[in-house]
Design an enzyme around this catalytic site. Structure first.
Site, PDB file in Angstrom:
ATOM      1  N   ASP A  40       0.812  -1.221   0.000  1.00  0.00           N
ATOM      2  CA  ASP A  40       0.000   0.000   0.000  1.00  0.00           C
ATOM      3  C   ASP A  40       0.850   1.279   0.000  1.00  0.00           C
ATOM      4  O   ASP A  40       0.683   2.159   0.857  1.00  0.00           O
ATOM      5  CB  ASP A  40      -0.939   0.021   1.219  1.00  0.00           C
ATOM      6  CG  ASP A  40      -1.594  -1.317   1.485  1.00  0.00           C
ATOM      7  OD1 ASP A  40      -1.940  -2.003   0.511  1.00  0.00           O
ATOM      8  OD2 ASP A  40      -1.757  -1.672   2.667  1.00  0.00           O
ATOM      9  N   GLU A 218     -11.235  -2.002  -3.840  1.00  0.00           N
ATOM     10  CA  GLU A 218     -10.582  -1.353  -2.706  1.00  0.00           C
ATOM     11  C   GLU A 218      -9.450  -0.446  -3.186  1.00  0.00           C
ATOM     12  O   GLU A 218      -9.217  -0.294  -4.387  1.00  0.00           O
ATOM     13  CB  GLU A 218     -10.036  -2.397  -1.726  1.00  0.00           C
ATOM     14  CG  GLU A 218      -8.925  -3.270  -2.283  1.00  0.00           C
ATOM     15  CD  GLU A 218      -8.442  -4.325  -1.286  1.00  0.00           C
ATOM     16  OE1 GLU A 218      -9.136  -4.566  -0.278  1.00  0.00           O
ATOM     17  OE2 GLU A 218      -7.361  -4.907  -1.534  1.00  0.00           O
ATOM     18  N   HIS A 282      -3.065  -1.686  -5.255  1.00  0.00           N
ATOM     19  CA  HIS A 282      -3.052  -0.674  -4.201  1.00  0.00           C
ATOM     20  C   HIS A 282      -1.999   0.400  -4.476  1.00  0.00           C
ATOM     21  O   HIS A 282      -0.978   0.503  -3.816  1.00  0.00           O
ATOM     22  CB  HIS A 282      -2.840  -1.275  -2.825  1.00  0.00           C
ATOM     23  CG  HIS A 282      -3.413  -0.386  -1.758  1.00  0.00           C
ATOM     24  ND1 HIS A 282      -4.449  -0.778  -0.945  1.00  0.00           N
ATOM     25  CD2 HIS A 282      -3.137   0.896  -1.432  1.00  0.00           C
ATOM     26  CE1 HIS A 282      -4.762   0.225  -0.139  1.00  0.00           C
ATOM     27  NE2 HIS A 282      -3.976   1.262  -0.416  1.00  0.00           N
ATOM     28  N   ARG A 312       4.744  -8.661  -0.481  1.00  0.00           N
ATOM     29  CA  ARG A 312       4.382  -7.546  -1.352  1.00  0.00           C
ATOM     30  C   ARG A 312       5.410  -6.428  -1.202  1.00  0.00           C
ATOM     31  O   ARG A 312       5.757  -6.045  -0.082  1.00  0.00           O
ATOM     32  CB  ARG A 312       2.990  -7.031  -1.014  1.00  0.00           C
ATOM     33  CG  ARG A 312       1.875  -8.038  -1.304  1.00  0.00           C
ATOM     34  CD  ARG A 312       0.530  -7.534  -0.833  1.00  0.00           C
ATOM     35  NE  ARG A 312       0.492  -7.428   0.626  1.00  0.00           N
ATOM     36  CZ  ARG A 312      -0.551  -6.948   1.299  1.00  0.00           C
ATOM     37  NH1 ARG A 312      -1.625  -6.524   0.640  1.00  0.00           N
ATOM     38  NH2 ARG A 312      -0.525  -6.892   2.614  1.00  0.00           N
TER      39      ARG A 312
END
Length: 346
Positions: A40, A218, A282, A312
């Site tokens: 993120d 999202e 994201h 990630r």
């Protein structure tokens, strides 16, 4: 004449070598990922520095400060917030963002008490010129009157009005994540009820196998280019290799009217098996230091099946614009590909 041709060849060869060597010099080129782990990713550019953050561990918010995101691994790093224990916002801190609004700094993040059903958006404020200085004050929860589950908030000013977009549930159970929008009275207060502007409808948005049967929209991010306003969002389960980016485009003058948002039928960034990049998503956006280039930050995995955990890692690549005004990101670049740093990097 032969001597002149030889000299010309030597000059050309020298220039080619100089350009190649300059491109390979430290600080002039980079490869993804920027750091080994960090989901993120988000950054804000302010007075010569990028202030960067990403999700870490779920118990704190960290901030990095650097003149070059390509050199993120060497950035100054500071923990700016650790919530007090035993509150509704003490655990599972996700997807923080830092914004400079009206002369103050604000950090937006999702948190709960250890039970995902209680996730809501929260905000901190810092009045210092430099967000590495001063104190971060807890301003409270950001919620509309319905006060439903919420994560992944992003804040943007459009034609003088502040808005927040986020991912939420329509009811009180986890069956689908949709994209919502609301006006803001100020950087720490929502104004009025939320409006749902996107839900998972296409097959590529509804991939979930290997995890819970949940359809996902999202990680929404505002993106403005000239007079065009877009929302780029993540779709499908992050635990799948189908996690990818979708696109909404404002085609009216009312951001709170779901009918004024057009959803494009295909993802704009998706897994590239050829390049060894899986589940890109994201994201956030930034400009080069001189303001001439547009770039995207996103996280991705390097192997299939890596899922939603600590594998990630943040990556970045330059983006452009299609003739119809939409953003063109292309294919996620390989970790073996050398990229030129953003223009104006010092």
């Amino acid at each position: 004449m032969v001597s002149m041709k030889k000299n010309l060849v030597l000059v050309v060869c020298f220039l080619f070598f100089f350009q190649w060597a300059h491109a390979q010099a430290p600080g002039c080129a980079f490869t993804n990922p920027l750091i080994p782990s960090g989901a993120d990713p988000y950054s804000t550019y302010y007075k010569g520095y990028y202030y960067y953050t990403n999700s870490v561990g779920g118990d704190r918010i960290i901030l990095k400060k650097t003149k070059s995101l390509a050199d993120l691994k060497n950035a100054e790093t500071k923990t700016i917030w650790m919530p007090p224990p035993n509150t509704m916002h003490s655990k599972e801190l996700w997807a923080p963002e830092i914004h400079h609004i009206d002369g103050k700094w604000y950090a937006y993040y999702a948190a709960d008490n250890g039970d995902n059903n209680h996730h809501r958006m929260y905000v901190l404020e810092n009045v210092s010129e430099d967000p590495f200085e001063g104190e971060w004050e807890f301003k409270g929860k950001l919620a509309t009157p319905s006060d439903k589950w919420a994560i992944d908030g992003d804040v943007f000013r459009y034609k003088g009005q502040l808005y927040m977009i986020w991912s939420g549930w329509e009811g009180d159970e986890n069956g689908e994540q949709d994209i919502y929008i609301a006006k803001m009275k100020n950087p720490y207060t929502l104004d009025g009820e939320r409006v749902r502007i996107s839900k998972p409808t296409f097959d590529w948005e509804r991939q979930w196998k290997g995890g819970p049967e949940v359809y996902v929209n999202e990680g929404p991010q505002f993106l403005q280019h000239g007079d065009d306003l877009f929302i780029v969002y993540s779709a499908s389960g992050c635990w799948t290799d189908h996690y990818s980016l979708g696109l909404l485009r404002l085609q009216g003058d009312n951001l709170l009217n779901a009918g004024h948002w057009k959803k494009y039928p295909l993802p704009i960034l998706a897994t590239s098996k050829e390049n060894g990049v899986y589940s890109p998503g994201h994201n956030s956006f930034f400009k080069s230091p001189d303001g001439t280039e547009d770039w995207i930050l996103y996280h991705a995995n390097s192997h299939p099946g890596d899922g939603c955990g600590g594998k990630r890692s943040p990556r970045m690549q330059r983006m452009s614009w299609n003739t119809d005004g939409t953003p063109h990101i292309g294919t996620p670049v390989s970790t073996q590909e050398q990229l030129q740093v953003p223009s104006g990097t010092k």
